[in-house]
Design a protein around this motif. Structure first.
Motif, mmCIF file in Angstrom:
data_model
loop_
_atom_site.group_PDB
_atom_site.id
_atom_site.type_symbol
_atom_site.label_atom_id
_atom_site.label_comp_id
_atom_site.label_asym_id
_atom_site.label_seq_id
_atom_site.Cartn_x
_atom_site.Cartn_y
_atom_site.Cartn_z
ATOM 1 N N GLY A 195 0.911 -0.991 -0.276
ATOM 2 C CA GLY A 195 -0.276 0.196 0.049
ATOM 3 C C GLY A 195 1.408 0.915 -0.064
ATOM 4 O O GLY A 195 2.433 1.220 0.214
ATOM 5 N N TYR A 196 0.235 2.725 0.050
ATOM 6 C CA TYR A 196 0.531 3.855 -0.108
ATOM 7 C C TYR A 196 1.647 4.279 1.058
ATOM 8 O O TYR A 196 0.496 3.273 2.634
ATOM 9 C CB TYR A 196 -0.568 4.745 -0.163
ATOM 10 N N VAL A 197 2.495 4.962 1.092
ATOM 11 C CA VAL A 197 3.360 4.207 2.530
ATOM 12 C C VAL A 197 4.179 5.710 2.759
ATOM 13 O O VAL A 197 3.772 6.662 1.217
ATOM 14 C CB VAL A 197 4.859 3.643 2.477
ATOM 15 N N ASP A 198 4.503 6.906 3.495
ATOM 16 C CA ASP A 198 4.844 8.112 3.427
ATOM 17 C C ASP A 198 6.581 8.344 3.203
ATOM 18 O O ASP A 198 6.765 8.888 2.860
ATOM 19 C CB ASP A 198 4.250 8.833 4.964
ATOM 20 N N SER A 199 7.406 7.665 4.296
ATOM 21 C CA SER A 199 8.711 7.748 4.020
ATOM 22 C C SER A 199 9.514 6.680 2.941
ATOM 23 O O SER A 199 8.010 5.396 3.316
ATOM 24 C CB SER A 199 9.242 6.980 5.039
ATOM 25 N N LEU A 200 10.180 6.566 2.379
ATOM 26 C CA LEU A 200 10.291 6.150 1.432
ATOM 27 C C LEU A 200 11.781 5.710 1.217
ATOM 28 O O LEU A 200 12.247 6.863 1.711
ATOM 29 C CB LEU A 200 9.611 5.576 -0.079
ATOM 30 N N LYS A 201 12.238 4.974 0.597
ATOM 31 C CA LYS A 201 13.855 4.284 1.138
ATOM 32 C C LYS A 201 14.575 4.312 -0.256
ATOM 33 O O LYS A 201 13.419 3.290 -1.338
ATOM 34 C CB LYS A 201 14.822 4.105 2.056
ATOM 35 N N THR A 202 15.918 4.612 -1.095
ATOM 36 C CA THR A 202 15.827 3.679 -1.998
ATOM 37 C C THR A 202 16.355 2.105 -1.745
ATOM 38 O O THR A 202 16.524 1.710 -1.320
ATOM 39 C CB THR A 202 17.772 4.444 -2.207
ATOM 40 N N GLY A 203 15.641 1.491 -3.430
ATOM 41 C CA GLY A 203 15.775 0.205 -2.401
ATOM 42 C C GLY A 203 13.941 -0.395 -2.751
ATOM 43 O O GLY A 203 14.082 -1.646 -2.655
ATOM 44 N N ASP A 204 13.655 0.587 -2.188
ATOM 45 C CA ASP A 204 11.657 0.088 -1.758
ATOM 46 C C ASP A 204 10.948 -0.572 -2.681
ATOM 47 O O ASP A 204 11.005 -0.117 -3.652
ATOM 48 C CB ASP A 204 11.489 1.270 -0.794
ATOM 49 N N LEU A 205 10.492 -1.636 -2.464
ATOM 50 C CA LEU A 205 9.334 -2.296 -3.345
ATOM 51 C C LEU A 205 8.146 -1.775 -2.389
ATOM 52 O O LEU A 205 7.790 -2.643 -1.703
ATOM 53 C CB LEU A 205 9.642 -3.386 -3.581
ATOM 54 N N VAL A 206 6.806 -1.351 -3.157
ATOM 55 C CA VAL A 206 5.366 -0.552 -2.738
ATOM 56 C C VAL A 206 5.204 -1.913 -3.467
ATOM 57 O O VAL A 206 4.949 -2.241 -4.734
ATOM 58 C CB VAL A 206 5.446 0.625 -2.803
ATOM 59 N N MET A 207 3.632 -3.002 -2.847
ATOM 60 C CA MET A 207 3.321 -3.477 -3.903
ATOM 61 C C MET A 207 1.724 -2.770 -3.929
ATOM 62 O O MET A 207 1.202 -2.628 -2.582
ATOM 63 C CB MET A 207 3.036 -5.153 -3.512
ATOM 64 N N ILE A 208 0.795 -2.725 -4.298
ATOM 65 C CA ILE A 208 -0.392 -1.970 -4.376
ATOM 66 C C ILE A 208 -1.548 -3.251 -4.743
ATOM 67 O O ILE A 208 -1.503 -3.907 -6.344
ATOM 68 C CB ILE A 208 -1.210 -0.603 -4.347
ATOM 69 N N ASP A 209 -2.736 -2.725 -4.367
ATOM 70 C CA ASP A 209 -3.622 -3.873 -5.909
ATOM 71 C C ASP A 209 -3.778 -2.701 -7.228
ATOM 72 O O ASP A 209 -3.577 -2.173 -7.121
ATOM 73 C CB ASP A 209 -4.832 -3.544 -4.887
ATOM 74 N N MET A 210 -4.081 -3.799 -8.164
ATOM 75 C CA MET A 210 -4.682 -3.449 -9.522
ATOM 76 C C MET A 210 -5.466 -1.971 -9.030
ATOM 77 O O MET A 210 -6.461 -1.945 -8.721
ATOM 78 C CB MET A 210 -4.933 -4.298 -10.380
ATOM 79 N N LEU A 211 -4.620 -1.049 -10.549
ATOM 80 C CA LEU A 211 -6.398 0.455 -10.091
ATOM 81 C C LEU A 211 -7.045 -0.312 -10.758
ATOM 82 O O LEU A 211 -6.991 -1.444 -11.963
ATOM 83 C CB LEU A 211 -5.375 1.103 -10.882
ATOM 84 N N ASN B 45 -1.855 -12.581 -7.047
ATOM 85 C CA ASN B 45 -0.529 -11.954 -7.576
ATOM 86 C C ASN B 45 -1.246 -11.280 -9.152
ATOM 87 O O ASN B 45 0.015 -10.578 -9.791
ATOM 88 C CB ASN B 45 -0.495 -13.165 -8.786
ATOM 89 N N THR B 46 -2.347 -11.034 -9.430
ATOM 90 C CA THR B 46 -2.201 -9.489 -9.745
ATOM 91 C C THR B 46 -2.239 -7.788 -8.607
ATOM 92 O O THR B 46 -3.548 -8.209 -8.135
ATOM 93 C CB THR B 46 -3.997 -9.603 -10.744
ATOM 94 N N ARG B 47 -1.384 -7.555 -9.250
ATOM 95 C CA ARG B 47 -1.155 -6.550 -8.577
ATOM 96 C C ARG B 47 -0.082 -5.604 -9.638
ATOM 97 O O ARG B 47 0.658 -5.766 -10.419
ATOM 98 C CB ARG B 47 -0.461 -6.477 -7.208
ATOM 99 N N LEU B 48 0.174 -4.260 -8.848
ATOM 100 C CA LEU B 48 1.899 -3.016 -9.999
ATOM 101 C C LEU B 48 2.176 -2.885 -8.393
ATOM 102 O O LEU B 48 2.187 -2.986 -6.779
ATOM 103 C CB LEU B 48 0.142 -1.951 -8.850
ATOM 104 N N GLU B 49 3.778 -3.394 -8.848
ATOM 105 C CA GLU B 49 4.855 -2.994 -7.871
ATOM 106 C C GLU B 49 5.849 -1.677 -8.589
ATOM 107 O O GLU B 49 5.852 -1.668 -9.296
ATOM 108 C CB GLU B 49 5.346 -4.772 -8.091
ATOM 109 N N ILE B 50 5.995 -1.040 -7.400
ATOM 110 C CA ILE B 50 6.836 0.039 -7.295
ATOM 111 C C ILE B 50 8.384 0.229 -7.513
ATOM 112 O O ILE B 50 7.949 -0.608 -6.062
ATOM 113 C CB ILE B 50 5.267 1.271 -6.986
#
Length: 147
Positions: free
Chosen positions: A38-54, A139-144
């Protein structure tokens, strides 16, 4: 003697529960692998964020509040961002074609040179067991990935 044995057993159970609690907290903090859901406030280099498909239909994303929130989130990073589109709701050829169509649709909304969009189709599952009832939906998702 029986009273001492009862106290020992109760304290022993408490001690084991306490150790289990500490162990699970230690494991979760050590092996998080910089993956966030899900959406987070603080990110670092190398982080992987997974969210449901829009929300999408026919290989196109809807221009709604959800897409605007996603766009702001991905453009908030100063560095390079890679967006992986994973789609698992059909057979392999359909998944790849649909994922490619979603990539083109997302390109229309996100015009940023720091953001690279990659169509994965069904090549990158989290849940590998195809008989699992959550295989397709989870498995149907978006990865950032932030670099």
């Amino acid at each position: 003697m029986k009273v001492l044995l009862r106290i020992y057993r109760k304290n022993n159970i408490f001690f084991l529960c306490f150790c289990f609690f500490l162990f699970t907290n230690y494991i979760s903090s050590c092996f998080g692998q910089n993956i966030r859901y899900g959406y987070v406030d603080s990110l670092k280099t190398g982080d992987l964020v997974m969210i449901d498909m829009l929300q999408n239909r026919d290989g196109r994303f809807f221009n709604n509040d959800e897409l605007i929130k996603f766009k702001k989130f991905t453009e908030s990073s100063d560095g390079k961002v890679k967006i992986y589109i994973n789609y698992f709701l059909g057979n392999s050829k359909l998944n790849k074609a649909y994922s490619d169509a979603l990539k083109k649709s997302l390109h229309k909304y996100i015009n940023n040179s720091n953001i690279e969009i990659i169509s994965m189709g069904d090549t990158n599952p989290i849940i590998c067991d195809k008989n699992n009832k959550y295989f397709r939906n989870n498995n149907t998702r978006l990865e950032i990935q932030f670099k």
